[in-house]
Design a protein around this motif. Structure first.
Motif, PDB file in Angstrom:
ATOM      1  N   ALA A   1       0.674  -1.348   0.049  1.00  0.00           N
ATOM      2  CA  ALA A   1       0.233  -0.034   0.038  1.00  0.00           C
ATOM      3  C   ALA A   1       0.581   1.309   0.288  1.00  0.00           C
ATOM      4  O   ALA A   1       0.041   2.349  -0.047  1.00  0.00           O
ATOM      5  N   ALA A   2       2.041   0.352   0.166  1.00  0.00           N
ATOM      6  CA  ALA A   2       2.915   2.359   1.124  1.00  0.00           C
ATOM      7  C   ALA A   2       3.357   2.647  -0.656  1.00  0.00           C
ATOM      8  O   ALA A   2       3.845   4.321  -0.184  1.00  0.00           O
ATOM      9  N   ASP A   3       2.880   2.661  -1.563  1.00  0.00           N
ATOM     10  CA  ASP A   3       3.326   4.092  -2.592  1.00  0.00           C
ATOM     11  C   ASP A   3       2.455   3.199  -4.229  1.00  0.00           C
ATOM     12  O   ASP A   3       2.236   3.369  -5.042  1.00  0.00           O
ATOM     13  N   ASP A   4       1.142   2.979  -3.780  1.00  0.00           N
ATOM     14  CA  ASP A   4      -0.090   2.553  -4.674  1.00  0.00           C
ATOM     15  C   ASP A   4      -0.675   3.330  -4.281  1.00  0.00           C
ATOM     16  O   ASP A   4      -1.245   4.003  -3.758  1.00  0.00           O
ATOM     17  N   PRO A   5      -1.259   4.196  -5.560  1.00  0.00           N
ATOM     18  CA  PRO A   5      -2.235   4.997  -6.368  1.00  0.00           C
ATOM     19  C   PRO A   5      -3.588   4.901  -5.226  1.00  0.00           C
ATOM     20  O   PRO A   5      -4.186   5.948  -4.952  1.00  0.00           O
ATOM     21  N   ARG A   6      -3.832   3.872  -5.332  1.00  0.00           N
ATOM     22  CA  ARG A   6      -5.900   3.573  -4.809  1.00  0.00           C
ATOM     23  C   ARG A   6      -5.586   3.952  -2.838  1.00  0.00           C
ATOM     24  O   ARG A   6      -6.849   3.318  -2.591  1.00  0.00           O
ATOM     25  N   THR A   7      -4.152   3.919  -2.471  1.00  0.00           N
ATOM     26  CA  THR A   7      -4.278   4.350  -1.160  1.00  0.00           C
ATOM     27  C   THR A   7      -3.867   5.702  -0.615  1.00  0.00           C
ATOM     28  O   THR A   7      -4.063   5.778   0.307  1.00  0.00           O
ATOM     29  N   LEU A   8      -3.629   6.328  -1.574  1.00  0.00           N
ATOM     30  CA  LEU A   8      -2.937   7.657  -1.567  1.00  0.00           C
ATOM     31  C   LEU A   8      -4.293   8.446  -0.531  1.00  0.00           C
ATOM     32  O   LEU A   8      -5.986   8.640  -0.836  1.00  0.00           O
ATOM     33  N   ASN A   9      -4.362   8.742   0.230  1.00  0.00           N
ATOM     34  CA  ASN A   9      -5.241   9.443   1.870  1.00  0.00           C
ATOM     35  C   ASN A   9      -6.466   9.096   1.747  1.00  0.00           C
ATOM     36  O   ASN A   9      -7.488   9.666   1.958  1.00  0.00           O
ATOM     37  N   LYS A  10      -5.965   7.392   2.292  1.00  0.00           N
ATOM     38  CA  LYS A  10      -7.547   6.857   2.133  1.00  0.00           C
ATOM     39  C   LYS A  10      -6.746   5.541   3.314  1.00  0.00           C
ATOM     40  O   LYS A  10      -5.070   5.598   3.471  1.00  0.00           O
ATOM     41  N   THR A  11      -7.339   4.748   3.950  1.00  0.00           N
ATOM     42  CA  THR A  11      -7.050   3.954   5.367  1.00  0.00           C
ATOM     43  C   THR A  11      -7.253   2.577   4.299  1.00  0.00           C
ATOM     44  O   THR A  11      -9.139   2.324   3.872  1.00  0.00           O
ATOM     45  N   LEU A  12      -6.298   1.845   4.719  1.00  0.00           N
ATOM     46  CA  LEU A  12      -6.412   0.050   4.186  1.00  0.00           C
ATOM     47  C   LEU A  12      -7.162  -0.341   5.435  1.00  0.00           C
ATOM     48  O   LEU A  12      -6.316  -0.484   6.502  1.00  0.00           O
ATOM     49  N   TYR A  13      -7.938  -0.568   4.844  1.00  0.00           N
ATOM     50  CA  TYR A  13      -8.526  -1.665   6.338  1.00  0.00           C
ATOM     51  C   TYR A  13      -8.317  -3.635   5.750  1.00  0.00           C
ATOM     52  O   TYR A  13      -8.485  -3.812   4.259  1.00  0.00           O
ATOM     53  N   LEU A  14      -7.805  -4.549   6.594  1.00  0.00           N
ATOM     54  CA  LEU A  14      -7.633  -5.363   6.165  1.00  0.00           C
ATOM     55  C   LEU A  14      -8.841  -6.166   6.947  1.00  0.00           C
ATOM     56  O   LEU A  14      -8.820  -6.202   8.637  1.00  0.00           O
ATOM     57  N   ARG A  15      -9.768  -6.362   6.430  1.00  0.00           N
ATOM     58  CA  ARG A  15     -10.777  -7.936   6.205  1.00  0.00           C
ATOM     59  C   ARG A  15     -11.011  -8.969   6.044  1.00  0.00           C
ATOM     60  O   ARG A  15     -11.932  -9.251   5.036  1.00  0.00           O
ATOM     61  N   LEU A  16      -9.748  -9.071   6.183  1.00  0.00           N
ATOM     62  CA  LEU A  16      -9.897 -10.610   5.119  1.00  0.00           C
ATOM     63  C   LEU A  16     -10.719 -11.522   5.574  1.00  0.00           C
ATOM     64  O   LEU A  16     -11.583 -12.107   6.790  1.00  0.00           O
ATOM     65  N   PRO A  17     -11.832 -11.963   4.688  1.00  0.00           N
ATOM     66  CA  PRO A  17     -12.748 -12.892   4.771  1.00  0.00           C
ATOM     67  C   PRO A  17     -12.837 -14.493   5.601  1.00  0.00           C
ATOM     68  O   PRO A  17     -13.099 -14.459   6.495  1.00  0.00           O
ATOM     69  N   ALA A  18     -11.312 -14.317   4.813  1.00  0.00           N
ATOM     70  CA  ALA A  18     -11.421 -16.164   5.747  1.00  0.00           C
ATOM     71  C   ALA A  18     -10.898 -15.441   7.020  1.00  0.00           C
ATOM     72  O   ALA A  18     -10.492 -16.632   8.011  1.00  0.00           O
ATOM     73  N   ASN A  19     -10.616 -14.705   7.392  1.00  0.00           N
ATOM     74  CA  ASN A  19     -10.291 -14.601   8.747  1.00  0.00           C
ATOM     75  C   ASN A  19     -10.857 -13.386   9.854  1.00  0.00           C
ATOM     76  O   ASN A  19     -10.798 -12.549  10.481  1.00  0.00           O
TER      77      ASN A  19
END
Lengths: 308, 308
Positions: A202-220
């Motif tokens: 996520a650290a240099d992904d344009p899709r995560t710019l100024n966003k929160t990355l949530y880990l809601r892994l379905p199996a977990n």
């Protein structure tokens, strides 16, 4: 190497920092670690860890959050800054914000988060203050218009799963399990190594710019009752379940001194209030497993199998 | 009432604050409690506690550390300020120092301490940072020439003795006990009620002006091995002892996330390093049981008898 972002990690010998550093090196980012100049002899484990990072190509920079010049020098060398400082050092991150602002060339800052989304919690004190401080860091980043990503990675699997959040256990319970609340709130358990990988992706992904990355892994993503049922199935045994109603949890927090009260109060937020899953991800958030379907994360099912 | 100092307590519904408030009222001090204006319905236990303080004559003042005007108004009403804010709010005490300086009439300030003497610790992170922050508060008080007393009350009996510092236990162990280090470092266990009494006695005592009040109660100063032996004698049974060498304790701290790592790191300072007793009390310190021989404190022996 030229096209990969250069990453500075502050807190790389810590619990989650070591995983972020490993992932940064594994994903071939030029990796810089800001390290306090302390006598190695007093911390043989940390010295060993740094040696292994060095052997993998990490650049060790001497400095600290209290030494502004060292911080500015380190920030100048990179594109991305990731802070993984411990929970007791959250306020020191205002120094990082100051240095990033001064340097002016940082493309992304990931402050030390790696837990609940602090803008979506229903915590009681002392967890409330702990979360609020992280939220204040967010507000300071936004006020300075520093490009950011907040990583809400929810529960550390390596901390919660071996003990089922039962204090003192080193493997899941086989007789009796204590469940905060009614056991129906869903939490998310993510292996620390996977948190490192998602954070670096996520650290240099344009899709995560100024966003929160949530880990809601379905199996977990499991309620405590589902977690216990999964374990019961694995060991072929039914556990005695002791449910602690919310008012008792709140009383226990009030009657426990610092810092053990924070442990229980965070448990209240996660397991009683369901703060990891009781809201929808809005337009300012993105979900990790949707964004990076190629990451083969460890499932809770796989994790628990190691303890059978 | 005229000759008794007027005392303001900040944090009076907290773990140690409620004991300090009780002692202040019991010793007939005009007692003022600074309380956040929060919906009572969400905190029934705290509302109940405040009601009982009010019934005993306490003056409830609405305000908070973040509301400077409320803080100044509260400070103006009293002679002595005692802070008992929780461990996660230590840094907020700089606001109290500012208000006391502004008002200029406070005869004594007791910051939130109530643990190890933070100028005499050999802690590893994250406890190191926690202790250092309390030391910074001390330095700020001294820099502003505010009259002070630091209360180093060592271990809370009600937290350590029912569990013998064994996570998850609610009564002392009857089979196996885990001992950090070699078990020979001496710690001091003081009942919370007694801490409140000693703190209030010291709050306007000229002998404690600009000094640290150490509670090294002779009957309650015991090594972990002595504590276990005392318990074994009471229950007529020998426990299995599992000693954890220092290097394992340090590794465990590094491999545990916040905030549980602070719990272990404080244990390391107390039980491995012996930081409650490994130094002599200097000219800037006074010992509580010598200063107040009239205080009939609860002994560890009496405390443990309740669990037999």
């Amino acid at each position: 190497m030229g096209s990969k972002s250069k990453i500075l990690i502050i807190g790389a010998t810590g619990y989650i920092g070591r995983q972020v550093a490993k992932a940064s090196l594994a994903l071939s980012h030029p990796t810089f670690l800001l390290v306090r100049d302390s006598p190695a002899s007093s911390k043989p484990e940390k010295a060993q860890l740094l040696d292994s990072f060095k052997a993998s190509g990490a650049n060790i920079l001497k400095g600290s959050l209290e030494d502004h010049a060292s911080l500015v020098e380190a920030v100048k060398k990179v594109d991305v800054v990731i802070s993984t400082v411990g929970g007791e050092q959250i306020a020191n991150q205002f120094n990082i914000i100051k240095a990033i602002k001064e340097v002016g060339t940082i493309k992304r800052f990931l402050p030390s988060e790696f837990g609940n989304d602090v803008d979506n919690v229903h915590a009681v004190e002392p967890a409330k203050s702990v979360f609020e401080l992280k939220a204040q860091v967010r507000r300071a980043i936004e006020a300075e218009s520093i490009p950011y990503t907040y990583v809400s990675s929810n529960c550390f699997a390596g901390y919660f799963l071996p003990s089922f959040a039962q204090a003192g256990l080193t493997s899941p319970p086989r007789d009796k399990v204590v469940i905060l609340g009614d056991g129906n709130a869903k939490a998310v358990y993510v292996k620390e190594e996977d948190i490192g990988t998602f954070a670096i992706k996520a650290a240099d992904d344009p899709r995560t710019l100024n966003k929160t990355l949530y880990l809601r892994l379905p199996a977990n993503t499991l309620s405590f009752n589902e977690l216990v049922a999964l374990w019961e199935k694995k060991i072929g045994k039914t556990l005695e379940k002791v449910y602690v109603p919310e008012e008792h949890v709140v009383k226990l927090i009030a009657e426990t001194p610092f810092p053990a009260n924070i442990v229980i109060a965070i448990g209240h937020s996660i397991f009683v209030k369901g703060d990891q899953t009781n809201f929808d991800i809005g337009p300012d958030g993105v979900e990790g497993s949707l964004l990076y379907p190629d990451v083969k994360y460890t499932t809770v099912d796989e994790y628990l199998s190691a303890f059978v």
